[in-house]
Each structure stands twice: as C-alpha cells, then as structure tokens.
Design an enzyme around this catalytic site. Structure first.
Site, PDB file in Angstrom:
ATOM      1  N   THR A  73       6.259 -12.262 -10.121  1.00  0.00           N
ATOM      2  CA  THR A  73       6.376 -13.522  -9.380  1.00  0.00           C
ATOM      3  C   THR A  73       5.582 -13.461  -8.080  1.00  0.00           C
ATOM      4  O   THR A  73       5.267 -14.500  -7.507  1.00  0.00           O
ATOM      5  CB  THR A  73       7.846 -13.827  -9.034  1.00  0.00           C
ATOM      6  OG1 THR A  73       8.424 -12.624  -8.527  1.00  0.00           O
ATOM      7  CG2 THR A  73       8.636 -14.289 -10.236  1.00  0.00           C
ATOM      8  N   ASP A  74       5.276 -12.245  -7.597  1.00  0.00           N
ATOM      9  CA  ASP A  74       4.666 -12.175  -6.244  1.00  0.00           C
ATOM     10  C   ASP A  74       3.306 -12.867  -6.200  1.00  0.00           C
ATOM     11  O   ASP A  74       3.043 -13.705  -5.340  1.00  0.00           O
ATOM     12  CB  ASP A  74       4.637 -10.740  -5.692  1.00  0.00           C
ATOM     13  CG  ASP A  74       3.871  -9.715  -6.511  1.00  0.00           C
ATOM     14  OD1 ASP A  74       3.445 -10.038  -7.643  1.00  0.00           O
ATOM     15  OD2 ASP A  74       3.684  -8.588  -6.009  1.00  0.00           O
ATOM     16  N   SER A 133      -3.965  17.263  -1.631  1.00  0.00           N
ATOM     17  CA  SER A 133      -2.675  16.860  -2.186  1.00  0.00           C
ATOM     18  C   SER A 133      -2.083  17.993  -3.005  1.00  0.00           C
ATOM     19  O   SER A 133      -2.746  18.548  -3.884  1.00  0.00           O
ATOM     20  CB  SER A 133      -2.834  15.624  -3.080  1.00  0.00           C
ATOM     21  OG  SER A 133      -1.646  15.463  -3.845  1.00  0.00           O
ATOM     22  N   GLY A 177       5.445   3.914 -12.420  1.00  0.00           N
ATOM     23  CA  GLY A 177       5.511   2.521 -11.980  1.00  0.00           C
ATOM     24  C   GLY A 177       6.451   2.313 -10.811  1.00  0.00           C
ATOM     25  O   GLY A 177       7.019   1.243 -10.635  1.00  0.00           O
ATOM     26  N   LEU A 178       6.637   3.360  -9.989  1.00  0.00           N
ATOM     27  CA  LEU A 178       7.479   3.222  -8.793  1.00  0.00           C
ATOM     28  C   LEU A 178       6.596   3.157  -7.545  1.00  0.00           C
ATOM     29  O   LEU A 178       7.022   3.456  -6.444  1.00  0.00           O
ATOM     30  CB  LEU A 178       8.481   4.374  -8.700  1.00  0.00           C
ATOM     31  CG  LEU A 178       9.440   4.509  -9.895  1.00  0.00           C
ATOM     32  CD1 LEU A 178      10.285   5.776  -9.775  1.00  0.00           C
ATOM     33  CD2 LEU A 178      10.350   3.288 -10.028  1.00  0.00           C
ATOM     34  N   ASP A 236       4.783  -4.527  -3.472  1.00  0.00           N
ATOM     35  CA  ASP A 236       4.955  -3.076  -3.340  1.00  0.00           C
ATOM     36  C   ASP A 236       4.761  -2.616  -1.897  1.00  0.00           C
ATOM     37  O   ASP A 236       5.598  -1.895  -1.341  1.00  0.00           O
ATOM     38  CB  ASP A 236       3.976  -2.331  -4.253  1.00  0.00           C
ATOM     39  CG  ASP A 236       4.162  -2.704  -5.718  1.00  0.00           C
ATOM     40  OD1 ASP A 236       5.207  -3.305  -6.050  1.00  0.00           O
ATOM     41  OD2 ASP A 236       3.267  -2.408  -6.524  1.00  0.00           O
ATOM     42  N   TYR A 249      -2.615  -6.170 -16.637  1.00  0.00           N
ATOM     43  CA  TYR A 249      -2.035  -6.806 -15.452  1.00  0.00           C
ATOM     44  C   TYR A 249      -2.938  -7.941 -14.980  1.00  0.00           C
ATOM     45  O   TYR A 249      -2.492  -9.069 -14.753  1.00  0.00           O
ATOM     46  CB  TYR A 249      -1.868  -5.748 -14.353  1.00  0.00           C
ATOM     47  CG  TYR A 249      -1.218  -6.258 -13.104  1.00  0.00           C
ATOM     48  CD1 TYR A 249       0.156  -6.134 -12.910  1.00  0.00           C
ATOM     49  CD2 TYR A 249      -1.960  -6.893 -12.112  1.00  0.00           C
ATOM     50  CE1 TYR A 249       0.753  -6.606 -11.761  1.00  0.00           C
ATOM     51  CE2 TYR A 249      -1.369  -7.367 -10.964  1.00  0.00           C
ATOM     52  CZ  TYR A 249      -0.019  -7.219 -10.786  1.00  0.00           C
ATOM     53  OH  TYR A 249       0.576  -7.701  -9.657  1.00  0.00           O
TER      54      TYR A 249
HETATM   55  C1  GLA Z   1       3.021  -4.248  -9.730  1.00  0.00           C
HETATM   56  C2  GLA Z   1       2.246  -4.954  -8.641  1.00  0.00           C
HETATM   57  C3  GLA Z   1       3.149  -5.908  -7.855  1.00  0.00           C
HETATM   58  C4  GLA Z   1       3.918  -6.846  -8.797  1.00  0.00           C
HETATM   59  C5  GLA Z   1       4.575  -6.058  -9.944  1.00  0.00           C
HETATM   60  C6  GLA Z   1       5.189  -6.963 -10.963  1.00  0.00           C
HETATM   61  O1  GLA Z   1       3.982  -3.403  -9.166  1.00  0.00           O
HETATM   62  O2  GLA Z   1       1.666  -4.018  -7.755  1.00  0.00           O
HETATM   63  O3  GLA Z   1       2.379  -6.640  -6.927  1.00  0.00           O
HETATM   64  O4  GLA Z   1       3.098  -7.848  -9.280  1.00  0.00           O
HETATM   65  O5  GLA Z   1       3.657  -5.191 -10.578  1.00  0.00           O
HETATM   66  O6  GLA Z   1       6.242  -7.667 -10.427  1.00  0.00           O
END
Ligand code: GLA
Length: 397
Positions: free
Chosen positions: A44-45, A76, A135-136, A183, A233
């Site tokens: 949604t962002d 790293s 995905g974090l 994020d 994406y």
């Molecule tokens: C990734 C993107 C965010 C957002 C999510 C889905 O984390 O970096 O900006 O779009 O996917 O909600």
C-alpha cells in the site's frame, strides 16, 4: 543494554581493531539499526495508502570512525570473504563489484546531495543478525545505519525524515527497486513496543502500543530465498499505476490510497482488465483494512485485528498474487492453531517471512505444530523467531 548485547559489542570492537589496526586513531563509535516487520498494510505504501509496521530488535550493528583522507573502507562480518571494500568520496557511482557496499555508498551520495559534503572518509565494520534474505529489510536497515552514522560522526544535524527519504532514494535511484517509504520509515522512526500507523501520502503518523503482555509476535521464515522478487515487485507497482490511470478517466484522485471501497466498486468497470482490477482491489481494500486494524487495536479488540491480518493474507494470495506455496503453507498451518490470533505474510512476499500473533504460553506448541506441517508439505524446515519490538536507528552509548 543487555549483558549479551554488551558482550557482542565487545567482540565487534575487538574485530574492528583487527581489521583497522591503526593505533593512533580514536576508538570507533557504535550504532544499531533495526529490521522491521509489517503488521498490516502490504503493498500500500507506493499506492499512497497506509501501513502499520514496527521495528524489531534484530538488526545491523555498525562501528565507524573518520579517516584523514577521502577513502571510505567497509568490512562486513556477514560477507567476510569479500574483505574490505573501498571507494573514494570522489566517485560515488554504483559499481556491481562493490556488492553490499552500494547501499551505504548510495546513502552517502544522497546525503551529499542534501548539501552535506563529507570533509573526509571513514572506516566501518558491519555485523547484522537479521536472517538473510528473509524480507525483514536488511537493506533498509543498512541504509538507515549509514545515514545515522554519517549524520552523527560529521555533526550534520539532518532530521530523521530526511535520512528516511535519502534511504528510499538509494533503493529507487541507485539499486533500481521502486519500493515505497515503509521500510526506511519504520526503521528510522521505530519505537519500543509500538506499531507505527503511517499515511504514506502525507507522511503523517501515529504510534500505537501493541498488546504484548499476553501475546507474542512470531516471525516465521519460509527459508525460501526471494528470487526475482525485485523485478516482480516493480511489475506489481506498474500494474497499480496502469489501474490508477484507468480509474482517473472518471475519478479525480492522485493515488489508489485515496479511493474508498465504495468508490472502487463504482469505478472498477473502468479497469477493463481482470489482473489490473485485482491488483487495484487489493490496494484499496488493504488500505481500509489497515485503518480498521488500528481502530480494532484501540478498541482492545485483538480478535478483529487478527481477522484483518488473515484477510490481508488472502488478498495478497488471491488478488495481488505475491505469496506462493511456501508462505501460504506456513500461514495456513498457523491459522489452524487455536493459540493464533492472526497470521499473514509480511514484507514484499515471494518467499521471505510471515508473522503470527500467538498466545504467550502456547508459543512452543505453536512452533512445533506449524513447523511439522510445513516440513511435511514443503520438504525443508521453517525457522521461528519471537519478535521484540524496539526503537529506531541510533548511536549506542
Ligand atoms: C518491500 C518494500 C516496501 C513495501 C513492501 C510491501 O518491503 O521495500 O516499500 O512496498 O515491500 O508492502
């Protein structure tokens, strides 16, 4: 700071001295930047809607000190085999062989574009404990870490929101992922034990305390690394843009986030393509679900909050089509457990992690049952972590 964190920091300082052995220099300064989960409000962002993420206590540590020349040297502990990667402040262009260092390099570049020239280089040691490829938001964590580090080391006094926007530019303009602002915002602005409701259109936000006394947020990692996720994406994003254009023929809005469910039902005939219609339906309904979820939390109605999480997953599975068999199996196994209030994928999807809100005293059983079902179906194990909700990126004293 806990005893374990202190011990880890000790180790990081020792490693820093090993990697950068110059004795006459000052000690480095230490920083921490969290990862994030998103409770609800997915994809949604970038559609100008609402999100409801939180910063977690897994994240990225960084130790840094200034140099007297114009070199930036980075190491790293997560990519030891790459050794020290080096660039100069006089060439801040993307270079594929600079690997993970492109994230901090991009950040330095966009900070300089804010008029804050770094007078000299720096040397940095990084260690992250965010599960890899989960995905974090390990990349946003690293961007914000670099932002806060540089801001403090050089006394730039940039606002956190400026760093958040610079981090988003790194993704969009440097790396080439057309992601939204969630994020970097969650990571920069995180607050202990709170979710952040953010309107991605206006950037107005509010903190909402999470009911964590009797419940735990469990992160469930599919252990399926995201493949091709970035290109998929960007495809989702452009599908939403096409749907918006079609709706704009009759409806004067700037983003899908401005459209109510009723308006969508009235105007959806303009989107004469099934796939585009499904994508837009997700964006519109997910935005409303996010607002409803905040209201449910304020009403102390965790049951409704959980139902909205479940509905969010279904919509991401059927309309937005970003889940896949691994995330679906994990979440469907979680839904069967009595101890679960709600469960859904979190983040971009296409693999990565899901989250579940689970009754505290039943967490072990939950992990056992869901783990067993996932292994039987997918053929390899999922990993489970209890998420603690922490603060945003900061210096460690
Ligand atoms: C990734 C993107 C965010 C957002 C999510 C889905 O984390 O970096 O900006 O779009 O996917 O909600």
């Amino acid at each position: 700071m806990g005893a374990k964190e202190k011990m880890n920091l000790h180790f990081l300082f020792d490693t820093f001295r090993e990697i950068y052995p110059q004795k006459e220099c000052d000690d480095p300064k230490a920083f921490f930047s969290p990862g994030r989960i998103n409770l609800i409000g997915e994809h949604t962002d970038y559609n100008g809607g609402h999100v409801f993420p939180a910063a977690i206590t897994y994240g990225t540590y960084g130790l840094a000190r200034k140099r007297s020349d114009r070199l930036v040297r980075m190491f790293s502990m997560n990519f030891e085999e790459k050794g020290i990667i080096e660039f100069t402040l006089d060439d801040l262009n993307y270079k594929s062989h600079h690997h993970w260092v492109n994230y901090p390099k991009g950040m330095i570049r966009f900070i300089q574009e804010l008029g804050k020239e770094l007078p000299c280089g720096l040397e940095v040691l990084i260690y992250g404990n965010i599960p890899n490829g989960a995905g974090l938001s390990s990349s946003a964590s690293l961007e914000m870490l670099t932002g806060v580090m540089v801001n403090e080391l050089y006394g730039f006094q940039l606002e956190m929101l400026e760093l958040v926007k610079a981090g988003k530019r790194v993704e969009n303009e440097f790396i080439g992922v057309k992601s939204g602002i969630m994020d970097q915002f969650a990571i920069g602005m995180g607050k202990v034990n709170c979710g952040i409701l953010l309107n991605c259109n206006t950037l107005k936000y509010e903190y909402a305390p999470l009911p964590l006394s009797e419940y735990k947020i469990i992160i469930m990692n599919t252990n399926k690394r995201r493949v091709l996720s970035d290109s998929k994406y960007n495809i989702r994003r452009s599908e939403c843009e096409k749907a918006l254009k079609l709706i704009q023929q009759e409806c004067k809005v700037q983003s899908l986030g401005e459209i109510t469910e009723e308006e969508f039902e009235a105007y959806k005939y303009l989107i004469d393509n099934d796939v585009l219609q499904k994508r837009a339906r997700h964006a519109v309904y997910e935005n409303q679900r996010t607002l409803n979820a905040l209201q449910a939390l304020k009403n102390d109605d965790l049951k409704s909050f959980g139902r909205l999480m479940n509905a969010s997953h279904v919509s991401l599975r059927d309309d937005y089509e970003v889940t896949g068999i691994e995330l679906d199996s994990l979440v469907e196994a979680a839904w069967k457990q009595e101890s679960v209030v709600g469960a859904r994928m979190t983040g971009a999807g296409f693999g990565g992690c899901a989250i579940a809100i689970v009754k505290d005293e039943m967490v072990e059983r939950f992990i056992f049952e869901v783990g067993k079902e996932y292994q039987a179906k997918i053929g390899y194990q999922a990993t489970f972590y209890a998420a603690s909700i922490g603060n945003g990126t900061k210096a460690i004293e």
